[in-house]
Design a protein around this motif. Structure first.
Motif, short mmCIF file in Angstrom:
data_model
loop_
_atom_site.label_atom_id
_atom_site.label_comp_id
_atom_site.label_asym_id
_atom_site.label_seq_id
_atom_site.Cartn_x
_atom_site.Cartn_y
_atom_site.Cartn_z
N UNK A 59 0.44 -1.70 -0.05
CA UNK A 59 -0.34 -0.53 0.15
C UNK A 59 0.87 1.17 0.12
N UNK A 60 0.95 2.20 -0.86
CA UNK A 60 1.29 3.34 -0.61
C UNK A 60 0.55 4.39 -0.23
N UNK A 61 1.65 5.04 0.97
CA UNK A 61 0.73 6.68 1.54
C UNK A 61 0.81 7.94 0.54
N UNK A 62 -0.40 8.08 0.22
CA UNK A 62 -0.85 9.60 -0.77
C UNK A 62 0.23 11.11 -0.20
N UNK A 63 -0.67 10.99 0.97
CA UNK A 63 -1.17 12.57 1.71
C UNK A 63 -2.22 11.81 2.73
N UNK A 64 -1.90 12.78 4.36
CA UNK A 64 -2.64 13.03 5.44
C UNK A 64 -3.33 14.11 5.32
N UNK A 65 -3.57 14.81 6.57
CA UNK A 65 -4.38 16.03 6.93
C UNK A 65 -4.85 15.72 8.15
N UNK A 66 -5.35 16.30 9.15
CA UNK A 66 -6.04 17.18 9.87
C UNK A 66 -7.92 16.75 10.10
N UNK A 67 -8.65 16.03 10.35
CA UNK A 67 -10.13 16.83 10.28
C UNK A 67 -10.49 18.27 10.61
N UNK A 68 -9.72 18.90 11.65
CA UNK A 68 -9.73 19.91 11.46
C UNK A 68 -9.48 21.09 10.72
N UNK A 69 -9.80 22.07 10.09
CA UNK A 69 -9.48 23.09 8.87
C UNK A 69 -7.40 23.17 9.37
N UNK A 70 -6.69 22.96 8.17
CA UNK A 70 -5.27 22.86 8.01
C UNK A 70 -4.49 22.95 7.00
N UNK A 71 -3.82 23.96 6.95
CA UNK A 71 -3.25 24.65 5.17
C UNK A 71 -2.28 23.78 5.39
N UNK A 72 -1.64 23.15 5.22
CA UNK A 72 -0.77 22.02 4.79
C UNK A 72 -0.82 21.68 3.60
N UNK A 73 -0.30 21.11 2.52
CA UNK A 73 -0.75 20.71 1.34
C UNK A 73 0.22 19.51 0.72
N UNK A 74 0.46 18.82 0.91
CA UNK A 74 1.41 17.41 0.23
C UNK A 74 1.39 16.89 -1.67
N UNK A 75 2.67 17.09 -1.96
CA UNK A 75 2.80 17.30 -3.50
C UNK A 75 3.70 16.14 -3.86
N UNK A 76 3.24 15.90 -4.68
CA UNK A 76 4.71 14.70 -5.79
C UNK A 76 4.36 15.42 -6.58
N UNK A 77 5.13 15.31 -8.16
CA UNK A 77 5.26 16.03 -8.90
C UNK A 77 4.15 15.95 -9.57
N UNK A 78 3.53 14.50 -9.55
CA UNK A 78 1.75 14.22 -10.14
C UNK A 78 0.65 14.35 -9.20
N UNK A 79 1.12 14.02 -7.66
CA UNK A 79 0.22 14.00 -6.93
C UNK A 79 0.34 15.04 -5.63
#
Length: 249
Positions: A59-79
């Motif tokens: 399994x490949x982990x593509x990105x995560x965040x919190x349930x509450x509002x959060x401005x963080x962004x996970x970026x790779x070249x295509x995702x």
């Protein structure tokens, strides 16, 4: 790291998983795709993840965040994964055939894991080289507590292979009370399931088996599905009837 450990423990390819309903989405090679997952801030603490499962791979982990509002962004070249109002968004840019697979959105709150959404993403490419997906039902009556093995034979024209890589094989179950089939098993790609006839121009045959100890609730129709060239090809289905089960399928 603890979160990733639990993720791999639950979803390792070749293991059974809990039933999960899913949607299907088809796009062409090079298209952009958005997959959304509902984010309920009122549900309190927790973390959301997008993961991808391709048969034969971890399994490949593509990105995560919190349930509450959060401005963080996970970026790779295509995702890209990021929050939008009320949702957790996965963006795939310029899709490729290798992006075909199962995408899950899941929530983890301490040791409680909840699957929120599943999507089978199909990237349409060249015509597949699979010539047949054949399922044979069990020959003997099945009773609660019996161990049942379902088989799926996949025939392909290996001399005219149109797509790189191996095909992926999944098992789905459809019961009369379910609007969508549920994923129950994904095969790893060991290559041991395939044999080639010595005769010229004969198809390659791969046989995949799925075994489980059944109860009355396991009655339903089981489908073998083969993903290749961005296509998903289903077998004719195996109707599993459990003796002594009053439900009708």
């Amino acid at each position: 790291m603890l979160t990733v450990f639990y993720l791999l423990l639950i979803l390792t390819v070749g293991r059974c998983s809990d039933d999960l309903n899913f949607d299907m989405k088809t796009v062409g090679v090079g298209d952009d795709v958005n997959l959304t997952c509902r984010r309920q801030k009122s549900s309190g603490q927790g973390t959301l993840f997008w993961i991808r499962l391709v048969s034969g791979n971890m399994p490949e982990l593509l990105g995560g965040t919190f349930v509450f509002d959060y401005e963080g962004v996970n970026e790779t070249p295509r995702m890209t994964t990021k929050q939008e109002p009320g949702t957790f968004l996965l963006q795939i840019h310029e899709t490729k055939l290798i992006d075909t697979g199962l995408y899950y959105c899941m929530k983890i709150n301490q040791l409680e894991m909840t699957f929120l959404k599943g999507t089978f993403l199909r990237i349409k490419g060249p015509d597949p080289d699979i010539t047949a997906v054949i399922q044979v039902p069990p020959s003997d009556p099945v009773r609660p507590g019996d161990s049942v093995t379902l088989q799926c034979s996949v025939l392909s024209d290996s001399e005219n292979k149109t797509c790189p890589g191996e095909h992926s094989v999944y098992w789905f179950r459809a019961g009369s009370d379910e609007s969508h089939p549920s994923l129950i098993y994904a095969h790893g790609n060991s290559g041991d399931e395939c044999e080639r006839s010595p005769q010229t121009h004969s198809p390659q045959k791969c046989v995949y088996s799925f075994s489980k100890k059944v109860s009355s609730s396991d009655a339903g129709t089981y489908y073998c599905a083969v993903a290749t060239c961005g296509e998903i090809l289903f077998g004719n289905g195996t109707k599993l009837e459990i003796e002594g089960n009053c439900r009708t399928f």
